[in-house]
Design a protein around this motif. Sequence first.
Motif, short mmCIF file in Angstrom:
data_model
loop_
_atom_site.label_atom_id
_atom_site.label_comp_id
_atom_site.label_asym_id
_atom_site.label_seq_id
_atom_site.Cartn_x
_atom_site.Cartn_y
_atom_site.Cartn_z
N PHE A 397 0.84 -1.20 0.00
CA PHE A 397 0.00 0.00 0.00
C PHE A 397 0.88 1.26 0.00
O PHE A 397 0.72 2.15 -0.84
CB PHE A 397 -0.93 0.00 1.22
CG PHE A 397 -2.10 -0.92 1.09
CD1 PHE A 397 -3.34 -0.45 0.69
CD2 PHE A 397 -1.99 -2.27 1.37
CE1 PHE A 397 -4.43 -1.29 0.56
CE2 PHE A 397 -3.06 -3.13 1.25
CZ PHE A 397 -4.29 -2.64 0.85
N ALA A 398 1.82 1.33 0.94
CA ALA A 398 2.72 2.49 1.00
C ALA A 398 3.63 2.54 -0.21
O ALA A 398 3.89 3.62 -0.77
CB ALA A 398 3.53 2.45 2.28
N GLU A 399 4.11 1.39 -0.64
CA GLU A 399 5.08 1.34 -1.74
C GLU A 399 4.47 1.81 -3.06
O GLU A 399 5.16 2.37 -3.92
CB GLU A 399 5.62 -0.08 -1.87
CG GLU A 399 6.49 -0.49 -0.69
CD GLU A 399 6.66 -2.00 -0.54
OE1 GLU A 399 7.26 -2.44 0.45
OE2 GLU A 399 6.15 -2.75 -1.42
N LEU A 400 3.16 1.61 -3.22
CA LEU A 400 2.47 2.02 -4.44
C LEU A 400 1.66 3.30 -4.27
O LEU A 400 1.03 3.77 -5.23
CB LEU A 400 1.55 0.90 -4.93
CG LEU A 400 2.23 -0.37 -5.46
CD1 LEU A 400 1.22 -1.50 -5.61
CD2 LEU A 400 2.91 -0.08 -6.80
N GLY A 401 1.66 3.85 -3.05
CA GLY A 401 0.88 5.05 -2.81
C GLY A 401 -0.62 4.79 -2.82
O GLY A 401 -1.41 5.68 -3.16
N VAL A 402 -1.02 3.59 -2.43
CA VAL A 402 -2.43 3.22 -2.43
C VAL A 402 -3.09 3.66 -1.12
O VAL A 402 -2.58 3.38 -0.04
CB VAL A 402 -2.62 1.70 -2.62
CG1 VAL A 402 -4.09 1.31 -2.53
CG2 VAL A 402 -2.04 1.27 -3.96
N ILE A 403 -4.21 4.35 -1.23
CA ILE A 403 -4.98 4.75 -0.06
C ILE A 403 -5.78 3.54 0.43
O ILE A 403 -6.56 2.95 -0.32
CB ILE A 403 -5.93 5.90 -0.39
CG1 ILE A 403 -5.14 7.14 -0.85
CG2 ILE A 403 -6.81 6.25 0.80
CD1 ILE A 403 -5.99 8.19 -1.53
N ALA A 404 -5.57 3.17 1.68
CA ALA A 404 -6.36 2.10 2.30
C ALA A 404 -7.59 2.74 2.92
O ALA A 404 -7.50 3.43 3.93
CB ALA A 404 -5.54 1.37 3.35
N ASN A 405 -8.74 2.52 2.28
CA ASN A 405 -9.99 3.05 2.81
C ASN A 405 -10.65 1.98 3.67
O ASN A 405 -10.94 0.89 3.19
CB ASN A 405 -10.92 3.47 1.68
CG ASN A 405 -12.32 3.83 2.19
OD1 ASN A 405 -13.23 3.02 2.11
ND2 ASN A 405 -12.46 5.02 2.73
N ALA A 444 1.27 3.86 4.88
CA ALA A 444 0.27 4.02 3.83
C ALA A 444 -0.72 5.11 4.21
O ALA A 444 -1.07 5.27 5.39
CB ALA A 444 -0.47 2.71 3.61
N PRO A 445 -1.23 5.86 3.22
CA PRO A 445 -2.32 6.79 3.51
C PRO A 445 -3.58 6.03 3.84
O PRO A 445 -3.89 5.00 3.22
CB PRO A 445 -2.46 7.60 2.22
CG PRO A 445 -1.84 6.76 1.16
CD PRO A 445 -0.79 5.92 1.82
N VAL A 446 -4.34 6.50 4.83
CA VAL A 446 -5.55 5.84 5.29
C VAL A 446 -6.69 6.86 5.28
O VAL A 446 -6.54 7.98 5.74
CB VAL A 446 -5.38 5.25 6.71
CG1 VAL A 446 -6.71 4.81 7.29
CG2 VAL A 446 -4.40 4.08 6.67
N SER A 447 -7.83 6.44 4.74
CA SER A 447 -9.04 7.24 4.82
C SER A 447 -10.14 6.39 5.42
O SER A 447 -10.09 5.15 5.35
CB SER A 447 -9.46 7.77 3.44
OG SER A 447 -9.96 6.72 2.63
N PHE A 448 -11.15 7.06 5.97
CA PHE A 448 -12.27 6.35 6.57
C PHE A 448 -13.56 6.63 5.80
O PHE A 448 -13.71 7.68 5.15
CB PHE A 448 -12.47 6.76 8.03
CG PHE A 448 -11.57 6.05 9.01
CD1 PHE A 448 -10.75 5.00 8.62
CD2 PHE A 448 -11.54 6.43 10.34
CE1 PHE A 448 -9.93 4.34 9.54
CE2 PHE A 448 -10.73 5.79 11.26
CZ PHE A 448 -9.92 4.74 10.86
N GLY A 449 -14.47 5.69 5.88
CA GLY A 449 -15.79 5.83 5.28
C GLY A 449 -16.80 5.00 6.06
O GLY A 449 -16.49 4.48 7.13
#
Length: 549
Positions: A397-405, A444-449
Amino acid sequence: MVVADPQNYEIGVQMGTVRIENATVWTGTRLPSGEIAVTDSVLIEAGNILAIGATAKRLPAEQVIDAAGGFICAGFGDGHVHPVFGGLEQQFAPVRDGVSVEAIAAAVGRWADAHPTAEWIRGEGFDHTLAPDGVFMAAWLDAVIPDRPVVLRATDYHTVWVNSEALRRAGYTRGLVQPHDGEIVLDANGEPTGTLREWGAWRPVFDLLPPVELETLMGAIAHANKCFASAGLTWVQDAWVEPTGVDTWIQADQRGLVNFRVAMALWADPNSWRDQVAQFVASRAQVIAAGSPRLTANTIKFFADGVIESTTGALLEPYCDCPHTKGLPNWNPVELKIAVATIDALGFQTHIHAIGDGAARMALDAIEYASVSNGARDRRPIIAHTQLVDAADIGRFAELGVIANFEPYWAKFDSWQTELTEPRLGAERTNRQFMIGTILKSGAPVSFGSDWPVTTYAPLAGIQVAVTRKMTATDPSWMPQECLTVEEALLAYTSGVAFQAGDDSAGVIRPGARADLVWLATDPRFVDPMQIEGISVVGTWSDGKRIWP
């Protein structure tokens, strides 16, 4: 533009400035010490933040609001939600609160009696844990409505329960051919039971439903608008929009029904996505032409799999209770790579639903393929739900810049877990779900929903579970190593979602930022964590305009 006379602040006062003071203003901005900067006042002008702290108190204001010691932070965002679905639940048979199969059937029968001219009886959000193995029988609905078709969608929005008349109209009989992207659940004799899993199975039924009238859709959005404002939400990702949905949002916005920002995620059908590409581009252009700052259509939504509860979540290893299957990927992995690379090359953001660890790997592989194929850019791809991730994939996730929602409200050991998920996953995989803390610590970037209406849209409820991972105060925390601090959870709902939105003017309180704010009665950092959900939302501002109450 009107410029205030520096010698006469009264001219500036007429520009509609609002000061909120006597508050704990949690800015969301991290200091060199690592702490989040906190001040006591914020000054709003023309939809933006003019100043904070002592300067905000020194400058004049047309209106002054005493926050009475309350807590102010940037407006909450929801990185994965279904506003129209949530609003429409109010229009159909009330099945969400049914505590038994019999109660649901009775509620459907009462609604049908009250609506004798309705050709189809529809309901949304029933509890899919109420029947053994999540299999609901058509005969249970036939007992109350034998002569009109009934279609009920479960709270997971992946499972549908229908009666025999609906099965008949869809042409579902013994000897049918199973769709490749769904399951028509059969009994021991090969007859359809009435349970349909994933859209490959239930889409043919939904295609028979009469279209929802425009005014009903407008009412659904108005309902969602009120719900979001009451919860402090100012930005949402509508995570499943079809072409007619774009028209719906534009119409609602033009009627003044939308007080929040909406980023539409246009749904990619694995069976026909190539034919959709031109429509994706046209929909994006249509929204831009509408000229509303509240609407965008820059995201494409993919469903990599279904859900674990119905054994349609794609796993790396077989299900414990169904050892013959690893679930139901909705996409061929190679085809998903090509599709993601295609829309990525057109400048769209990727948003992939991935529940199982097999789906998470497939999603990461597709994003990696698109990145290599199309070169470096600020693409901010999203993997939504992130329920089960193999240890080998966490760092990607961090290595590819993927946001973990994540939908943090799910991170508790509830009846979904005890009745359906744990029996299917087994103990080891059950205790690797929703590894929010681990993925956050990986960088990794993390967002919530919320995935509302699957579960509540209220961010405070999500924060409480993210911090405690408990059902009740007396329960032990489930996977306590994954618990967040209150500030980490606040960041995921504010700057984390703003990063997902690609919006540098949101998610923090600073001069020049958009004045999207929420006022809470109490500072959530200093209450019993099990009381966070009960904190009152005293006020919500969007673009500097108070939208709640």
